[in-house]
Design an enzyme around this catalytic site. Structure first.
Site, PDB file in Angstrom:
ATOM      1  N   LYS A  33      11.059  -5.234  22.460  1.00 41.25           N
ATOM      2  CA  LYS A  33      11.233  -4.914  21.035  1.00 41.25           C
ATOM      3  C   LYS A  33      12.472  -5.632  20.510  1.00 41.25           C
ATOM      4  CE  LYS A  33      12.845  -0.902  19.143  1.00 41.25           C
ATOM      5  NZ  LYS A  33      13.713  -1.145  17.975  1.00 41.25           N
ATOM      6  N   THR A  43      13.195   9.448  12.633  1.00 37.94           N
ATOM      7  CA  THR A  43      13.619  10.652  13.361  1.00 37.94           C
ATOM      8  C   THR A  43      15.044  11.072  12.986  1.00 37.94           C
ATOM      9  OG1 THR A  43      14.061   9.160  15.214  1.00 37.94           O
ATOM     10  CG2 THR A  43      12.086  10.504  15.355  1.00 37.94           C
ATOM     11  N   ASP A  96      10.469  -5.292  15.174  1.00 42.47           N
ATOM     12  CA  ASP A  96      10.710  -4.008  14.499  1.00 42.47           C
ATOM     13  C   ASP A  96      11.628  -4.233  13.292  1.00 42.47           C
ATOM     14  OD1 ASP A  96      11.167  -1.313  13.931  1.00 42.47           O
ATOM     15  OD2 ASP A  96      12.550  -1.029  15.609  1.00 42.47           O
ATOM     16  N   ASP A 137      18.277  -4.030  22.169  1.00 35.96           N
ATOM     17  CA  ASP A 137      19.240  -3.858  21.080  1.00 35.96           C
ATOM     18  C   ASP A 137      20.556  -4.563  21.423  1.00 35.96           C
ATOM     19  OD1 ASP A 137      17.497  -2.410  19.434  1.00 35.96           O
ATOM     20  OD2 ASP A 137      17.891  -0.576  20.553  1.00 35.96           O
ATOM     21  N   GLY A 180      15.157   2.129  25.263  1.00 36.30           N
ATOM     22  CA  GLY A 180      16.303   1.232  25.162  1.00 36.30           C
ATOM     23  C   GLY A 180      17.313   1.506  26.253  1.00 36.30           C
ATOM     24  N   ARG A 181      18.344   2.293  25.919  1.00 41.09           N
ATOM     25  CA  ARG A 181      19.483   2.462  26.811  1.00 41.09           C
ATOM     26  C   ARG A 181      19.173   2.982  28.216  1.00 41.09           C
ATOM     27  NH1 ARG A 181      22.441   5.377  22.013  1.00 41.09           N
ATOM     28  NH2 ARG A 181      20.218   5.730  21.632  1.00 41.09           N
ATOM     29  N   ARG A 207      13.607   9.660  27.557  1.00 40.71           N
ATOM     30  CA  ARG A 207      14.721   9.744  28.505  1.00 40.71           C
ATOM     31  C   ARG A 207      14.207  10.216  29.864  1.00 40.71           C
ATOM     32  NH1 ARG A 207      16.563   7.112  25.209  1.00 40.71           N
ATOM     33  NH2 ARG A 207      18.525   7.257  24.079  1.00 40.71           N
ATOM     34  N   ASP A 251       9.161  -2.971   0.426  1.00 40.91           N
ATOM     35  CA  ASP A 251       9.490  -3.637  -0.835  1.00 40.91           C
ATOM     36  C   ASP A 251       8.228  -3.584  -1.710  1.00 40.91           C
ATOM     37  OD1 ASP A 251      10.675  -5.339  -2.821  1.00 40.91           O
ATOM     38  OD2 ASP A 251      11.898  -6.266  -1.262  1.00 40.91           O
ATOM     39  N   ILE A 252       8.230  -4.284  -2.819  1.00 44.08           N
ATOM     40  CA  ILE A 252       7.020  -4.287  -3.639  1.00 44.08           C
ATOM     41  C   ILE A 252       5.909  -5.020  -2.881  1.00 44.08           C
ATOM     42  CG2 ILE A 252       8.244  -4.109  -5.838  1.00 44.08           C
ATOM     43  CD1 ILE A 252       7.749  -7.132  -6.238  1.00 44.08           C
ATOM     44  N   PRO A 253       4.654  -4.646  -3.145  1.00 48.44           N
ATOM     45  CA  PRO A 253       3.549  -5.204  -2.342  1.00 48.44           C
ATOM     46  C   PRO A 253       3.546  -6.727  -2.261  1.00 48.44           C
ATOM     47  CG  PRO A 253       2.749  -3.388  -3.672  1.00 48.44           C
ATOM     48  CD  PRO A 253       4.173  -3.612  -4.087  1.00 48.44           C
ATOM     49  N   ASN A 254       3.796  -7.415  -3.367  1.00 48.67           N
ATOM     50  CA  ASN A 254       3.744  -8.871  -3.351  1.00 48.67           C
ATOM     51  C   ASN A 254       4.798  -9.472  -2.407  1.00 48.67           C
ATOM     52  OD1 ASN A 254       2.744 -11.430  -4.472  1.00 48.67           O
ATOM     53  ND2 ASN A 254       4.811 -11.588  -5.319  1.00 48.67           N
ATOM     54  N   THR A 255       5.989  -8.894  -2.437  1.00 45.14           N
ATOM     55  CA  THR A 255       7.067  -9.403  -1.571  1.00 45.14           C
ATOM     56  C   THR A 255       6.746  -9.150  -0.099  1.00 45.14           C
ATOM     57  OG1 THR A 255       8.662  -9.046  -3.326  1.00 45.14           O
ATOM     58  CG2 THR A 255       9.548  -9.209  -1.114  1.00 45.14           C
ATOM     59  N   LYS A 277      10.680  -3.136  10.016  1.00 46.39           N
ATOM     60  CA  LYS A 277      10.472  -2.014   9.078  1.00 46.39           C
ATOM     61  C   LYS A 277      10.497  -2.446   7.612  1.00 46.39           C
ATOM     62  CE  LYS A 277      12.513   1.501  12.137  1.00 46.39           C
ATOM     63  NZ  LYS A 277      13.241   0.721  13.131  1.00 46.39           N
ATOM     64  N   LEU A 278       9.562  -3.299   7.233  1.00 47.92           N
ATOM     65  CA  LEU A 278       9.557  -3.805   5.856  1.00 47.92           C
ATOM     66  C   LEU A 278       9.278  -2.699   4.830  1.00 47.92           C
ATOM     67  CD1 LEU A 278       9.326  -6.460   7.550  1.00 47.92           C
ATOM     68  CD2 LEU A 278       7.979  -7.378   5.666  1.00 47.92           C
TER      69      LEU A 278
HETATM   70  O1  C5P Z   1      18.326   3.382  23.409  1.00 51.61           O
HETATM   71  P1  C5P Z   1      17.144   4.177  22.921  1.00 51.61           P
HETATM   72  O2  C5P Z   1      16.116   4.444  24.016  1.00 51.61           O
HETATM   73  O3  C5P Z   1      17.537   5.426  22.180  1.00 51.61           O
HETATM   74  O4  C5P Z   1      16.425   3.180  21.873  1.00 51.61           O
HETATM   75  C1  C5P Z   1      15.339   3.577  21.086  1.00 51.61           C
HETATM   76  C2  C5P Z   1      14.938   2.456  20.190  1.00 51.61           C
HETATM   77  O5  C5P Z   1      13.919   2.920  19.315  1.00 51.61           O
HETATM   78  C3  C5P Z   1      16.051   1.913  19.291  1.00 51.61           C
HETATM   79  O6  C5P Z   1      15.821   0.519  19.107  1.00 51.61           O
HETATM   80  C4  C5P Z   1      15.856   2.669  18.000  1.00 51.61           C
HETATM   81  O7  C5P Z   1      16.299   1.942  16.881  1.00 51.61           O
HETATM   82  C5  C5P Z   1      14.340   2.823  17.956  1.00 51.61           C
HETATM   83  N1  C5P Z   1      13.844   3.932  17.144  1.00 51.61           N
HETATM   84  C6  C5P Z   1      14.205   5.251  17.393  1.00 51.61           C
HETATM   85  N2  C5P Z   1      13.699   6.253  16.589  1.00 51.61           N
HETATM   86  C7  C5P Z   1      12.863   5.965  15.586  1.00 51.61           C
HETATM   87  C8  C5P Z   1      12.495   4.639  15.331  1.00 51.61           C
HETATM   88  C9  C5P Z   1      13.017   3.642  16.138  1.00 51.61           C
HETATM   89  O8  C5P Z   1      14.957   5.525  18.317  1.00 51.61           O
HETATM   90  N3  C5P Z   1      12.365   6.944  14.858  1.00 51.61           N
END
Ligand code: C5P
Length: 234
Positions: free
Chosen positions: A34, A121, A61, A10, A212-213, A183, A66-70, A63-64
């Site tokens: 990702k 989430t 990632d 990210d 991520g973090r 975590r 929209d309408i099916p054709n698009t 996350k599309l």
């Molecule tokens: O930094 P962290 O471990 O929280 O990053 C989690 C990643 O997963 C981020 O890119 C976040 O946008 C993504 N994500 C999430 N929860 C979701 C869907 C995606 O944390 N339900």
């Protein structure tokens, strides 16, 4: 593909992303990366090609929805980027998910894996009822969306690790669960509300964890990545 740790890159620029990935240059195991909306919208498809050229698998990632054709046409474009996993919102309906699969499938029949977001989430029971007028319990909504995705031929869902076991029970064990909200037991939780350690995510049956973090913001990202792999894959 087997179990893996997917690192959520990210970052907002290509430079910051490459500075991070350079740390892993001498690692035997190349992190699965990702790429989310922030980096993709900032840098465009070239960032995908460059990370692929460096030998990483990619979960795009975007996350599309929209309408099916698009969505079909957008997925047709994305299919040429050679990513390993991409995704959409299951709430776009079965027609949209089927159109997405059609668009993603290349002329030779190959395609990236396609997974669906169920309920984010960040959505809770109250906001789902008040804002979306969906009155069912959220865990049932998540399972229903997962079943719809499975019926359409998608490969899995993004869900909380706390939901992974139920999704496998409802949709079968080959239906993938890709789970963020991970975590370390001794780490900071940050803004994630419902978290699980890599080891617990393994025990509950997650197929891929998205981290991520805990890796990107660690003092030693390579050590944090190795620890994640060790706990989740062993
Ligand atoms: O930094 P962290 O471990 O929280 O990053 C989690 C990643 O997963 C981020 O890119 C976040 O946008 C993504 N994500 C999430 N929860 C979701 C869907 C995606 O944390 N339900």
């Amino acid at each position: 593909m087997g179990k893996d740790v997917i690192v959520a890159c990210d970052f907002s620029t290509a430079q910051a992303t490459f500075d991070f990935l350079d740390l892993f240059e001498n690692e035997q195991r190349k992190p699965f990366v990702k790429i989310g909306m922030e980096l993709y919208y900032a840098e465009g498809p070239s960032i995908v090609r460059e990370i692929k050229r460096r030998g990483h698998k990619i979960f795009l990632d975007l996350k599309l929805h929209d309408i099916p054709n698009t969505v079909m046409k957008a997925m047709r474009v994305l299919s040429q980027l050679d990513v390993d996993i991409t995704n959409l919102h299951a709430s776009g309906t079965k027609a949209m998910m089927r159109a997405a699969l059609e668009g993603l499938t290349r002329e030779d029949g190959s395609r990236p894996m396609l997974i669906a977001v169920t309920q984010l989430t960040s959505t809770d029971q109250q906001s789902m009822e008040n804002d979306l007028l969906i009155k069912e319990p959220i865990d049932q909504v998540v399972l229903h969306y997962a079943k719809c995705a499975e019926e359409c031929g998608l490969d899995g869902v993004v869900c909380s690790p706390l939901e992974a076991g139920k999704v496998h029970a409802a949709c079968g064990h080959s239906f993938l669960t890709v789970t963020p909200g991970v975590r370390f037991a001794d780490g900071e939780i940050g803004d994630q509300k419902r978290v699980m350690t890599p080891r617990a995510a393994k025990e509950i049956g997650s197929d891929y964890i998205v981290v991520g973090r805990p890796i990107t913001a660690a003092k030693d990202p390579v050590a944090a990545y190795r620890r994640c792999v060790e706990e989740f894959i062993g």
